[in-house]
Scaffold this active site. Structure first.
Site, PDB file in Angstrom:
ATOM      1  N   HIS A  54     -16.890  43.898  29.903  1.00 43.76           N
ATOM      2  CA  HIS A  54     -16.523  43.097  28.734  1.00 43.76           C
ATOM      3  C   HIS A  54     -17.672  42.174  28.367  1.00 43.76           C
ATOM      4  CE1 HIS A  54     -14.240  41.093  25.782  1.00 43.76           C
ATOM      5  NE2 HIS A  54     -13.038  41.189  26.338  1.00 43.76           N
TER       6      HIS A  54
ATOM      7  N   HIS B 146     -16.450  38.842  22.504  1.00 42.30           N
ATOM      8  CA  HIS B 146     -15.427  37.827  22.220  1.00 42.30           C
ATOM      9  C   HIS B 146     -15.640  36.492  22.920  1.00 42.30           C
ATOM     10  CE1 HIS B 146     -12.674  41.522  21.421  1.00 42.30           C
ATOM     11  NE2 HIS B 146     -13.546  41.311  20.443  1.00 42.30           N
TER      12      HIS B 146
ATOM     13  N   TYR C 294     -16.736  35.743  25.886  1.00 34.28           N
ATOM     14  CA  TYR C 294     -16.660  35.655  27.342  1.00 34.28           C
ATOM     15  C   TYR C 294     -18.075  35.553  27.927  1.00 34.28           C
ATOM     16  CZ  TYR C 294     -11.680  36.574  26.977  1.00 34.28           C
ATOM     17  OH  TYR C 294     -10.343  36.477  26.677  1.00 34.28           O
TER      18      TYR C 294
END
Length: 239
Positions: free
Chosen positions: A11, A14, A16
């Site tokens: 990931h 977004h 993070y």
């Protein structure tokens, strides 16, 4: 992988941690991991390479959320959004170009069509379902492997774009609310309307109580149904 999973998705989107390294508004480092686009992408590329070496080729994917001027900043992770002549964010372009050299299962690019949650409990008012596809169109010419898109797709718009802008689509909200989503799409059945207020809770509500069409799973009648074909607006006629 020992638990039986087929792969790992890193990931990097977004707002993070890995995305914070990519963005100028959050990465203020002055060492080899900050400053230039190449340095800000260093941690992401090192992590992906390390995970690929651990679990094997074709079993690692990456999620990115390239931004452009005016795009929503997740968790305040802003970026100066330096764009090139091709309409690419120069940082994300560099990252994607480098990811071409790694044996990924796919690259997932999210579309910047989320309205900050203002309409998440009323899909009929959510403009994101009818906003244009941008990231997949822009970076398709950069990434040479399997490209997945996500964010603001309906079954109909996913079908329209697969094979053109990208290779496949990921559904998030609709899949969370519909455990039998592939079958519902196949037969054209209405979908359970998702409840965002239950997305990040820790009880059964919003996780294991969305019903399937047969009533063999979840709690039948608890959530309203929606005909998602009605969410797609027709293009306005040109005068």
């Amino acid at each position: 992988m020992r638990a039986g999973f087929d792969g790992v998705e890193v990931h990097g989107a977004h707002g993070y941690l890995l995305d914070q390294f990519l963005r100028t508004g959050t990465n203020k480092r002055t060492d080899g991991y900050g400053g230039t686009p190449e340095n800000r992408c260093r941690l992401l590329l090192e992590v992906v390479a390390a995970v690929s070496e651990e679990v094997g080729p074709g079993r690692v994917a990456v999620r990115l959320s390239p931004t452009q001027p005016g795009a929503f900043d997740f968790f305040g992770a802003s970026d100066e959004n330096q764009m090139d002549a091709d309409g690419c964010n120069v940082t994300y372009r560099y990252a994607i170009e480098r990811l071409n050299g790694l044996p990924l299962a796919y690259l997932l690019l999210t579309e910047p069509r989320w309205s900050g949650g203002r309409h998440d409990d009323d899909a009929e008012k959510d403009p994101g379902f009818n906003m244009p596809v941008t990231n997949s169109m822009t970076y398709r010419k950069i990434y040479k492997g399997v490209l997945m898109a996500a964010g603001g797709f309906l079954p109909s718009t996913a079908s329209e774009h697969v094979g053109n802008c990208f290779d496949l689509v990921a559904f998030g909200r609709w899949f969370l609310a519909n455990p039998d989503l592939p079958l519902r799409i196949q037969v054209g059945a209405p979908l359970n309307h998702y409840s965002r207020e239950r997305f990040y809770t820790h009880e059964e509500d919003g996780y294991v109580d969305y019903p399937d069409m047969t009533g063999s799973f979840g709690k039948a009648g608890k959530y309203s149904l929606i005909d998602v074909s009605l969410l797609k607006t027709k293009p306005k006629a040109r005068l």
